[in-house]
Design a protein around this motif. Sequence first.
Motif, PDB file in Angstrom:
ATOM      1  N   SER A  32      55.691  62.541  79.112  1.00  0.00           N
ATOM      2  CA  SER A  32      54.895  61.595  79.878  1.00  0.00           C
ATOM      3  C   SER A  32      53.438  61.828  79.529  1.00  0.00           C
ATOM      4  CB  SER A  32      55.113  61.801  81.381  1.00  0.00           C
ATOM      5  OG  SER A  32      56.438  61.489  81.748  1.00  0.00           O
ATOM      6  N   LYS A  49      48.851  56.498  83.885  1.00  0.00           N
ATOM      7  CA  LYS A  49      49.903  57.252  83.207  1.00  0.00           C
ATOM      8  C   LYS A  49      50.912  56.293  82.594  1.00  0.00           C
ATOM      9  CE  LYS A  49      53.148  57.923  87.054  1.00  0.00           C
ATOM     10  NZ  LYS A  49      53.866  58.944  87.874  1.00  0.00           N
ATOM     11  N   THR A  51      55.138  56.720  81.103  1.00  0.00           N
ATOM     12  CA  THR A  51      56.233  57.687  81.023  1.00  0.00           C
ATOM     13  C   THR A  51      57.194  57.438  79.875  1.00  0.00           C
ATOM     14  OG1 THR A  51      57.497  56.398  82.609  1.00  0.00           O
ATOM     15  CG2 THR A  51      56.129  58.184  83.486  1.00  0.00           C
TER      16      THR A  51
END
Lengths: 114, 116
Positions: A32, A49, A51
């Motif tokens: 990730s 973020k 993943t």
Amino acid sequence: GNSVTQMEGPVTLSEEAFLTINCTYTATGYPSLFWYVQYPGEGLQLLLKATKADDKGSNKGFEATYRKETTSFHLEKGSVQVSDSAVYFCALTNSGGGADGLTFGKGTHLIIQP
Amino acid sequence: GAGVSQSPSNKVTEKGKDVELRCDPISGHTALYWYRQSLGQGLEFLIYFQGNSAPDKSGLPSDRFSAERTGGSVSTLTIQRTQQEDSAVYLCASSLPSGSGQDTQYFGPGTRLTVL
């Protein structure tokens, strides 16, 4: 082992300029990927973020796309503001962190001038 | 609710003294991490706790460093016989269980340690 490479700066831009901060990584498996930001006098905050491959993370006008083929996660913003001045850290983790924690790049100091 | 808190915010000590740094994680977060931020080394991962399980200590920089977590909540990082190279900002982070898919790490403000 895991590693993250990013431009260290300082990067100085004028307000409303286009921003790119490059980040490349080395990792086993499918990590990730994260961008954290540290504003002056404040703690580390998660900016965005992703993943899995081809995911795009976005927040506050910033975007980054998880590119497995180039092992990259470049941060972009179309029009920066003075308030974006901060240190930006690219990071990765395998299996949600755990015993390996987050692996960080050295950080990029961004300075936006009015 | 409250974020991760750390104390003290600043600590100045003399070389050779022991120091204890404290971290209070976000309520309900079972995973807790310690990192060190220094000019020379950037951000380094030190140790990780999942609940009450014994941590993997292999990331600690020397045997002068130790960490414990009581009751699956508060954690203390102890540095014995401090050296000048221990000067850094020590960061704590917490998250929901590692590997849960909702395990983003949230960081505290850090403790700035200065060893004279």
